[in-house]
Write a protein that holds these residues in place. Sequence first.
Motif, PDB file in Angstrom:
ATOM      1  N   LEU A  44      14.410 -24.575  20.537  1.00 28.15           N
ATOM      2  CA  LEU A  44      14.533 -23.267  21.195  1.00 28.15           C
ATOM      3  C   LEU A  44      15.984 -22.973  21.546  1.00 28.15           C
ATOM      4  N   LEU A  48      18.025 -19.790  20.041  1.00 29.80           N
ATOM      5  CA  LEU A  48      18.602 -18.809  20.956  1.00 29.80           C
ATOM      6  C   LEU A  48      20.107 -18.693  20.764  1.00 29.80           C
ATOM      7  N   THR A 291      18.042 -24.675  30.529  1.00 24.89           N
ATOM      8  CA  THR A 291      17.330 -23.398  30.458  1.00 24.89           C
ATOM      9  C   THR A 291      16.848 -22.924  31.820  1.00 24.89           C
ATOM     10  N   THR A 298      17.710 -17.611  30.020  1.00 19.56           N
ATOM     11  CA  THR A 298      16.448 -16.928  30.289  1.00 19.56           C
ATOM     12  C   THR A 298      16.508 -15.474  29.821  1.00 19.56           C
ATOM     13  N   ILE A 301      15.976 -15.543  26.142  1.00 18.59           N
ATOM     14  CA  ILE A 301      14.557 -15.758  25.828  1.00 18.59           C
ATOM     15  C   ILE A 301      13.788 -14.444  25.927  1.00 18.59           C
ATOM     16  N   ARG A 302      14.058 -13.678  26.988  1.00 19.38           N
ATOM     17  CA  ARG A 302      13.373 -12.390  27.152  1.00 19.38           C
ATOM     18  C   ARG A 302      13.707 -11.438  26.010  1.00 19.38           C
ATOM     19  N   THR A 305      11.978 -12.573  22.865  1.00 19.11           N
ATOM     20  CA  THR A 305      10.537 -12.315  22.952  1.00 19.11           C
ATOM     21  C   THR A 305      10.231 -10.849  22.717  1.00 19.11           C
TER      22      THR A 305
END
Length: 323
Positions: A44, A48, A291, A298, A301-302, A305
């Motif tokens: 991940l 990212l 993370t 974070t 990640i948002r 997503t």
Amino acid sequence: MVGDNGTAVTEFILLGFSGFHSLQGPLFWGVLCIYLVTLLGNSLIIVLTLADPVLHSPMYFFLCHFSLVEILYTTTVVPRMLVDLLSSHPTILLASCFTQLYFFSCFGVTECCLLTAMAYDRYAAICRPLHYTTLMNQGACNSMVGASYLMGVITGTIHSLCIFTLPFHGANTIHHYMCDVMPVLRLVTASTFWGEVGKLIITIFFIVTPFLLIMASYACILATILGVATSQGRRKVFSTWSSHLFVVILFFGSATVAYLRPESDSSLDTDQIYAFFYTVVTLMFNPFVYTLRNKEVTGAIRRLTHRFLGSPRLPSPLPSSWS
């Protein structure tokens, strides 16, 4: 295969955790879960870092390579361990043992050197902020990462050649779950002088020296933090350093307990347990350290997503101006 004392060894028996028969089933599933979490967490971070322009900065460039090396490092040990936990008579060929020791040493020292580069990055960001973009330009970062991999290759080569050019006759039982330096050296049937010399060279140049450089960076960072006038400012500066500090404590702390304890305080079973935490368990925590409570990660990640789930697009911060 193996015979009398004069017979050359072509394979080793890995005792591993064979003394804990009742725990081998739970241990298998526990190790498998830890391995999958380690793979997913580090993967991940790599995705990212590559996908989000906000994370195109020196710190995340080093972190991306660190996560890649962690995946390779744990894959050198864990899949073989899982297979052996399901086997009633785990063995490993001499060539496979050589290969495992080579890559274990290579990726372990590469991690150590990458942590040193990351410490210098934090030093430059906190202690030399006005010169940060000059000190940590793309060329300098590429050079530090390349040097880290080169140090790993040199280490793996020295370790492996110094040990596996020695003769192995008769005894072929390794009291460990992998081909580590000391358990293999115990089976050598000649003088282990050159093996010990190689281990000493590696320890001084590629482990102790990076550790001292990290400590020097930390001393400068700590002095800078203490020089900040307000407590809020000190907390803000410390937050940019704390993740790396925690990973260094995990890495060097567990390694010290596993490898630098006095021989009088060690036993074959406790050596394996300490090494297990060093090579398997601690690697799982590093992705969480970088993370959790990291707003940049974070946020990435948002955004990732929302991009793939087709939700309304979030406004993206400006990408890092890293040159």
